[in-house]
Write a protein that holds these residues in place. Structure first.
Motif, PDB file in Angstrom:
ATOM      1  N   SER A   4      -5.632 -10.266 -28.190  1.00 20.58           N
ATOM      2  CA  SER A   4      -5.197  -8.946 -28.625  1.00 20.58           C
ATOM      3  C   SER A   4      -5.892  -7.844 -27.849  1.00 20.58           C
ATOM      4  N   LEU A   5      -7.183  -8.011 -27.586  1.00 20.11           N
ATOM      5  CA  LEU A   5      -7.914  -7.012 -26.812  1.00 20.11           C
ATOM      6  C   LEU A   5      -7.394  -6.950 -25.380  1.00 20.11           C
ATOM      7  N   GLU A   6      -7.107  -8.099 -24.818  1.00 21.43           N
ATOM      8  CA  GLU A   6      -6.563  -8.135 -23.467  1.00 21.43           C
ATOM      9  C   GLU A   6      -5.191  -7.454 -23.414  1.00 21.43           C
ATOM     10  N   ALA A   7      -4.389  -7.646 -24.469  1.00 19.26           N
ATOM     11  CA  ALA A   7      -3.065  -7.020 -24.525  1.00 19.26           C
ATOM     12  C   ALA A   7      -3.182  -5.504 -24.613  1.00 19.26           C
ATOM     13  N   ARG A   8      -4.193  -5.013 -25.306  1.00 11.03           N
ATOM     14  CA  ARG A   8      -4.391  -3.569 -25.417  1.00 11.03           C
ATOM     15  C   ARG A   8      -4.669  -2.963 -24.041  1.00 11.03           C
ATOM     16  N   CYS A   9      -5.607  -3.550 -23.315  1.00 12.12           N
ATOM     17  CA  CYS A   9      -5.936  -3.017 -21.987  1.00 12.12           C
ATOM     18  C   CYS A   9      -4.745  -3.152 -21.040  1.00 12.12           C
ATOM     19  N   ALA A  10      -4.004  -4.251 -21.158  1.00 12.29           N
ATOM     20  CA  ALA A  10      -2.818  -4.426 -20.310  1.00 12.29           C
ATOM     21  C   ALA A  10      -1.777  -3.353 -20.622  1.00 12.29           C
ATOM     22  N   GLY A  11      -1.653  -2.997 -21.898  1.00 17.60           N
ATOM     23  CA  GLY A  11      -0.731  -1.937 -22.282  1.00 17.60           C
ATOM     24  C   GLY A  11      -1.128  -0.599 -21.703  1.00 17.60           C
ATOM     25  N   VAL A  12      -2.435  -0.320 -21.730  1.00 13.69           N
ATOM     26  CA  VAL A  12      -2.930   0.936 -21.134  1.00 13.69           C
ATOM     27  C   VAL A  12      -2.563   0.974 -19.650  1.00 13.69           C
ATOM     28  N   LYS A  13      -2.803  -0.122 -18.950  1.00 13.20           N
ATOM     29  CA  LYS A  13      -2.512  -0.183 -17.516  1.00 13.20           C
ATOM     30  C   LYS A  13      -1.023   0.011 -17.228  1.00 13.20           C
ATOM     31  N   LYS A  14      -0.178  -0.466 -18.135  1.00 15.35           N
ATOM     32  CA  LYS A  14       1.265  -0.411 -17.915  1.00 15.35           C
ATOM     33  C   LYS A  14       1.782   1.019 -17.841  1.00 15.35           C
ATOM     34  N   THR A  15       1.256   1.888 -18.705  1.00 10.96           N
ATOM     35  CA  THR A  15       1.804   3.250 -18.771  1.00 10.96           C
ATOM     36  C   THR A  15       0.919   4.313 -18.133  1.00 10.96           C
ATOM     37  N   PHE A  16      -0.362   4.011 -17.947  1.00  5.30           N
ATOM     38  CA  PHE A  16      -1.273   5.017 -17.390  1.00  5.30           C
ATOM     39  C   PHE A  16      -0.992   5.195 -15.905  1.00  5.30           C
ATOM     40  N   GLU A  17      -0.841   6.443 -15.489  1.00  4.63           N
ATOM     41  CA  GLU A  17      -0.513   6.736 -14.097  1.00  4.63           C
ATOM     42  C   GLU A  17      -1.738   6.704 -13.190  1.00  4.63           C
TER      43      GLU A  17
END
Length: 332
Positions: free
Chosen positions: A185-198
């Protein structure tokens, strides 16, 4: 839409509780009682049940205190004997689940932060006729293991929301602090940040069970990488550690975090934390106990077996007045 569906599930649970013989008090007296005290009304007249919750919590993680608060209130309402155990190591967590299988409890609530370690024992519980509800982490594994449903937030979506908020703030380089290696779950959170952060995102693994070491690791990273302008922590206790690390490093990075507690709200009020992602842990504990009770007494499955979303919602300084009392009461 997520909020509406969660609210509908909760209202349905409460309505059935009344039908089953659970009474509650209302009016001014009820309004004046803390939301988390569980006071008011008799327990359900249904046969006594025993429900166990096993999580991956590390020592001192206040998030799980809030989850337990919700679970205990639902347990008192539903005439349930609530048991709790936790271990951050997947193998030990699986052993705790096995202990409750051996005790032949009536239901098990479990987190799937490390599904490869816990998955087999969850299947064993289901095979033994013990219904299982998963909460908080590992939603994508829940159905395949035979659980009734999963209650929590979509971690990837939550991370994406953080990335979008960082864009709004004009940030360019973010540090995502992972306090438990191997937690999906923690890894998914950081991956989500990377997906949308410019901008760019760098993950930092820290020893979450050792707060001084965590603070030192974050401070060293901020000292060594001066252009980090945002720090995202994945649990409320680590936000305060990041504030301290920022001060020690002389950094201008702004701190944001997943999850709430009274300390986070206090620091948002002081403008030391810019925003937090609220996944409503109280609701996760409450609904998990209620679902197992409803399934036992009335054959219900909240959400029809699909994930029941309790978040995410971004809260900021403007939300502090509404949150101060609730976090002090241990319900948010």
């Amino acid at each position: 839409m997520r909020t509406t569906r969660t609210a509908a599930a909760l209202l349905a649970a409460c309505a059935l509780a009344v039908v089953a013989g659970c009474s509650s008090s209302g009016g001014k007296e009820a309004d004046e009682k803390p939301a988390g005290d569980g006071a008011g009304g008799e327990a359900a007249k249904t046969p006594r049940m025993k429900i166990a919750m096993v999580t991956h919590s590390g020592q001192g993680d206040t998030f799980w205190d809030i989850v337990q608060s919700g679970a205990k209130v639902a347990a008192r309402k539903d005439n349930v004997d609530f048991l709790y155990a936790a271990n951050p190591e997947g193998k030990e967590q699986a052993q705790l689940v096995q202990t409750y299988i051996d005790q032949k409890v009536d239901g098990i609530i479990v987190t799937l932060a490390k599904p490869e370690a816990v998955g087999d024992v969850v299947k064993k519980a289901v095979a033994a006729g013990i219904p299982v509800v998963t909460v908080n982490s590992g939603a994508e594994f829940s159905k395949g293991l035979g659980a009734l449903s999963h209650i929590g937030q979509d971690e990837s979506v939550a991370g994406e929301a953080v990335g979008e908020e960082l864009n709004e703030q004009g940030k360019k380089k973010a540090l995502c602090v992972i306090h438990e290696q191997g937690n999906v779950s923690l890894e998914a959170r950081c991956a989500g940040v990377k997906k949308t952060f410019e901008g760019t995102v760098e993950n930092l693994n820290v020893e979450g069970t050792n707060m001084p070491a965590t603070t030192s690791s974050i401070e060293a990273k901020l000292q060594g990488t001066k252009d980090i302008d945002a720090v995202v922590t994945l649990g409320a206790p680590f936000a305060a550690a990041s504030v301290k690390a920022k001060q020690g490093a002389g950094s201008a990075a702004e701190i944001s975090t997943f999850d709430l507690n009274a300390e986070v709200v206090k620091r948002m009020k002081a403008k030391e934390i810019t925003f937090a992602v609220d996944q409503q842990p109280y609701l996760q504990g409450y609904l998990a106990v209620d679902e197992l009770w409803l399934n036992k007494v009335n054959g219900n499955v909240i959400g029809g077996g699909k994930p029941i979303l309790t978040g995410p919602a971004l809260v900021t300084e403007k939300d502090v007045p509404a949150l101060e009392k609730l976090t002090a009461d241990g319900t948010r």
